[in-house]
Design a protein around this motif. Sequence first.
Motif, PDB file in Angstrom:
ATOM      1  N   ALA A  64       1.120  -1.224   0.246  1.00 11.08           N
ATOM      2  CA  ALA A  64      -0.083   0.328   0.238  1.00 11.08           C
ATOM      3  C   ALA A  64       0.912   1.774   0.279  1.00 11.08           C
ATOM      4  O   ALA A  64       0.840   2.100  -0.999  1.00 11.08           O
ATOM      5  CB  ALA A  64      -1.021  -0.033   1.190  1.00 11.08           C
ATOM      6  N   ALA A  65       2.017   1.005   0.944  1.00 13.53           N
ATOM      7  CA  ALA A  65       2.511   2.344   0.902  1.00 13.53           C
ATOM      8  C   ALA A  65       3.577   2.976  -0.453  1.00 13.53           C
ATOM      9  O   ALA A  65       3.608   3.777  -1.150  1.00 13.53           O
ATOM     10  CB  ALA A  65       3.773   2.206   2.229  1.00 13.53           C
ATOM     11  N   ALA A  66       4.218   1.321  -0.679  1.00 15.88           N
ATOM     12  CA  ALA A  66       5.515   1.761  -2.431  1.00 15.88           C
ATOM     13  C   ALA A  66       3.833   2.018  -3.600  1.00 15.88           C
ATOM     14  O   ALA A  66       4.375   3.108  -4.169  1.00 15.88           O
ATOM     15  CB  ALA A  66       5.468   0.526  -3.099  1.00 15.88           C
ATOM     16  N   LEU A  67       2.762   1.594  -3.257  1.00 17.11           N
ATOM     17  CA  LEU A  67       1.809   2.116  -4.835  1.00 17.11           C
ATOM     18  C   LEU A  67       1.296   3.655  -4.308  1.00 17.11           C
ATOM     19  O   LEU A  67       0.956   4.470  -5.278  1.00 17.11           O
ATOM     20  CB  LEU A  67       0.407   1.087  -4.340  1.00 17.11           C
ATOM     21  N   ASP A  68       0.941   4.525  -3.469  1.00 15.26           N
ATOM     22  CA  ASP A  68       0.889   5.341  -2.988  1.00 15.26           C
ATOM     23  C   ASP A  68       1.919   6.259  -3.654  1.00 15.26           C
ATOM     24  O   ASP A  68       1.251   7.340  -3.960  1.00 15.26           O
ATOM     25  CB  ASP A  68       0.388   5.761  -0.962  1.00 15.26           C
ATOM     26  N   GLY A  69       3.039   6.088  -3.126  1.00 17.51           N
ATOM     27  CA  GLY A  69       4.287   6.451  -3.146  1.00 17.51           C
ATOM     28  C   GLY A  69       5.308   7.720  -2.206  1.00 17.51           C
ATOM     29  O   GLY A  69       6.214   7.997  -2.979  1.00 17.51           O
ATOM     30  N   ARG A  70       4.550   8.200  -1.400  1.00 18.89           N
ATOM     31  CA  ARG A  70       4.274   8.587  -0.886  1.00 18.89           C
ATOM     32  C   ARG A  70       5.288   9.112   0.352  1.00 18.89           C
ATOM     33  O   ARG A  70       6.257   9.823   0.675  1.00 18.89           O
ATOM     34  CB  ARG A  70       3.496   9.952  -0.122  1.00 18.89           C
ATOM     35  N   LEU A  71       5.278   7.992   1.311  1.00 16.21           N
ATOM     36  CA  LEU A  71       5.777   7.646   2.258  1.00 16.21           C
ATOM     37  C   LEU A  71       7.354   7.000   1.702  1.00 16.21           C
ATOM     38  O   LEU A  71       7.193   6.174   1.089  1.00 16.21           O
ATOM     39  CB  LEU A  71       5.619   6.447   3.453  1.00 16.21           C
ATOM     40  N   GLN A  72       9.021   7.443   2.275  1.00 14.63           N
ATOM     41  CA  GLN A  72      10.291   6.822   2.057  1.00 14.63           C
ATOM     42  C   GLN A  72      10.197   6.205   3.461  1.00 14.63           C
ATOM     43  O   GLN A  72      10.310   6.392   4.208  1.00 14.63           O
ATOM     44  CB  GLN A  72      10.372   8.217   1.553  1.00 14.63           C
ATOM     45  N   GLU A  73      10.855   5.577   3.246  1.00  9.97           N
ATOM     46  CA  GLU A  73      12.509   4.517   4.249  1.00  9.97           C
ATOM     47  C   GLU A  73      12.415   6.406   5.050  1.00  9.97           C
ATOM     48  O   GLU A  73      13.210   7.038   4.677  1.00  9.97           O
ATOM     49  CB  GLU A  73      13.194   3.958   3.387  1.00  9.97           C
ATOM     50  N   GLY A  74      13.099   6.343   6.810  1.00  8.00           N
ATOM     51  CA  GLY A  74      13.775   7.535   7.192  1.00  8.00           C
ATOM     52  C   GLY A  74      12.919   8.154   7.476  1.00  8.00           C
ATOM     53  O   GLY A  74      12.859   8.766   8.769  1.00  8.00           O
ATOM     54  N   ASP A  75      11.908   8.140   6.695  1.00  6.33           N
ATOM     55  CA  ASP A  75      10.218   9.009   6.770  1.00  6.33           C
ATOM     56  C   ASP A  75      10.002   8.743   8.616  1.00  6.33           C
ATOM     57  O   ASP A  75       9.635   7.411   8.944  1.00  6.33           O
ATOM     58  CB  ASP A  75       8.773   8.973   6.787  1.00  6.33           C
ATOM     59  N   LYS A  76       9.997  10.112   9.576  1.00  3.27           N
ATOM     60  CA  LYS A  76       9.513   9.984  10.618  1.00  3.27           C
ATOM     61  C   LYS A  76       8.102   9.717  11.264  1.00  3.27           C
ATOM     62  O   LYS A  76       7.332  10.853  10.756  1.00  3.27           O
ATOM     63  CB  LYS A  76       9.877  10.603  11.864  1.00  3.27           C
ATOM     64  N   ILE A  77       7.308   8.952  11.893  1.00  3.33           N
ATOM     65  CA  ILE A  77       5.289   8.655  12.051  1.00  3.33           C
ATOM     66  C   ILE A  77       5.300   9.513  12.593  1.00  3.33           C
ATOM     67  O   ILE A  77       5.811   8.645  13.830  1.00  3.33           O
ATOM     68  CB  ILE A  77       5.369   7.254  11.905  1.00  3.33           C
ATOM     69  N   LEU A  78       5.194  10.740  12.624  1.00  5.13           N
ATOM     70  CA  LEU A  78       4.644  11.431  13.884  1.00  5.13           C
ATOM     71  C   LEU A  78       3.343  11.072  14.688  1.00  5.13           C
ATOM     72  O   LEU A  78       2.691  11.009  15.617  1.00  5.13           O
ATOM     73  CB  LEU A  78       4.048  12.937  13.193  1.00  5.13           C
ATOM     74  N   ALA A  79       2.406  10.435  14.008  1.00  2.00           N
ATOM     75  CA  ALA A  79       1.613   9.922  14.422  1.00  2.00           C
ATOM     76  C   ALA A  79       0.014   8.423  13.094  1.00  2.00           C
ATOM     77  O   ALA A  79       0.171   8.938  12.623  1.00  2.00           O
ATOM     78  CB  ALA A  79      -0.224  11.052  14.531  1.00  2.00           C
ATOM     79  N   ILE A  80      -1.117   8.516  13.909  1.00  2.00           N
ATOM     80  CA  ILE A  80      -1.410   7.151  12.872  1.00  2.00           C
ATOM     81  C   ILE A  80      -3.043   7.356  13.527  1.00  2.00           C
ATOM     82  O   ILE A  80      -3.229   7.263  14.743  1.00  2.00           O
ATOM     83  CB  ILE A  80      -0.531   5.936  13.355  1.00  2.00           C
ATOM     84  N   ASN A  81      -3.654   7.462  12.697  1.00  2.61           N
ATOM     85  CA  ASN A  81      -4.898   8.208  12.388  1.00  2.61           C
ATOM     86  C   ASN A  81      -5.218   8.998  14.116  1.00  2.61           C
ATOM     87  O   ASN A  81      -6.541   8.679  14.646  1.00  2.61           O
ATOM     88  CB  ASN A  81      -6.052   6.656  13.378  1.00  2.61           C
ATOM     89  N   GLY A  82      -4.661  10.420  13.734  1.00  5.70           N
ATOM     90  CA  GLY A  82      -4.779  11.023  15.050  1.00  5.70           C
ATOM     91  C   GLY A  82      -4.324  11.034  16.709  1.00  5.70           C
ATOM     92  O   GLY A  82      -3.534  11.267  17.418  1.00  5.70           O
ATOM     93  N   TYR A  83      -3.384   9.794  16.335  1.00  5.81           N
ATOM     94  CA  TYR A  83      -2.554   9.358  17.415  1.00  5.81           C
ATOM     95  C   TYR A  83      -1.534   9.211  18.021  1.00  5.81           C
ATOM     96  O   TYR A  83      -0.891   8.858  16.801  1.00  5.81           O
ATOM     97  CB  TYR A  83      -3.460   7.986  18.647  1.00  5.81           C
ATOM     98  N   LYS A  84      -0.580  10.770  18.684  1.00  2.22           N
ATOM     99  CA  LYS A  84       1.044  11.109  18.845  1.00  2.22           C
ATOM    100  C   LYS A  84       1.544   9.462  18.905  1.00  2.22           C
ATOM    101  O   LYS A  84       1.302   9.100  19.397  1.00  2.22           O
ATOM    102  CB  LYS A  84       1.057  11.590  19.548  1.00  2.22           C
TER     103      LYS A  84
END
Length: 144
Positions: A52-72
Amino acid sequence: MNGSAHRTSTALDIQLRRGPAGLGFNIVGGTDQQYVINDGGIYVAKIKENGAAALDGRLQEGDKILAINGYKLENLPHSAAVDLFRSAGEDVHLRVLQSPRLSANGPASSRSDGESSSPFMATALVSLVLVGGIAFLLYGVLRR
């Protein structure tokens, strides 16, 4: 993560739909398994091909995930972050801090977005082997 101090990071919102292989990326980090020195954040370790992430193309290795579904995701141990990803549902909203795009120096190996990846374990194993070897040598010297 290597980078220049004068390059800035960009915050981005990404909506992913969970596929047969999950969200299609692996994570590292947490307060108990820091991936970046003095930073207990959760980072993208690997993007799975055709996920799913590769097909979307925006998320990259090394990115920091700040929140998931609004949960920090700040101040969480790795296992708590993994639990949040596992229970996030089919449609997942990520708030991501994208790192400046330089040559990638990510982790050598990682596990899926629902599994733990622990550099601590590898370090502990190497340390244990070294201590055992030194103890063996000392034992031999002291027996003489």
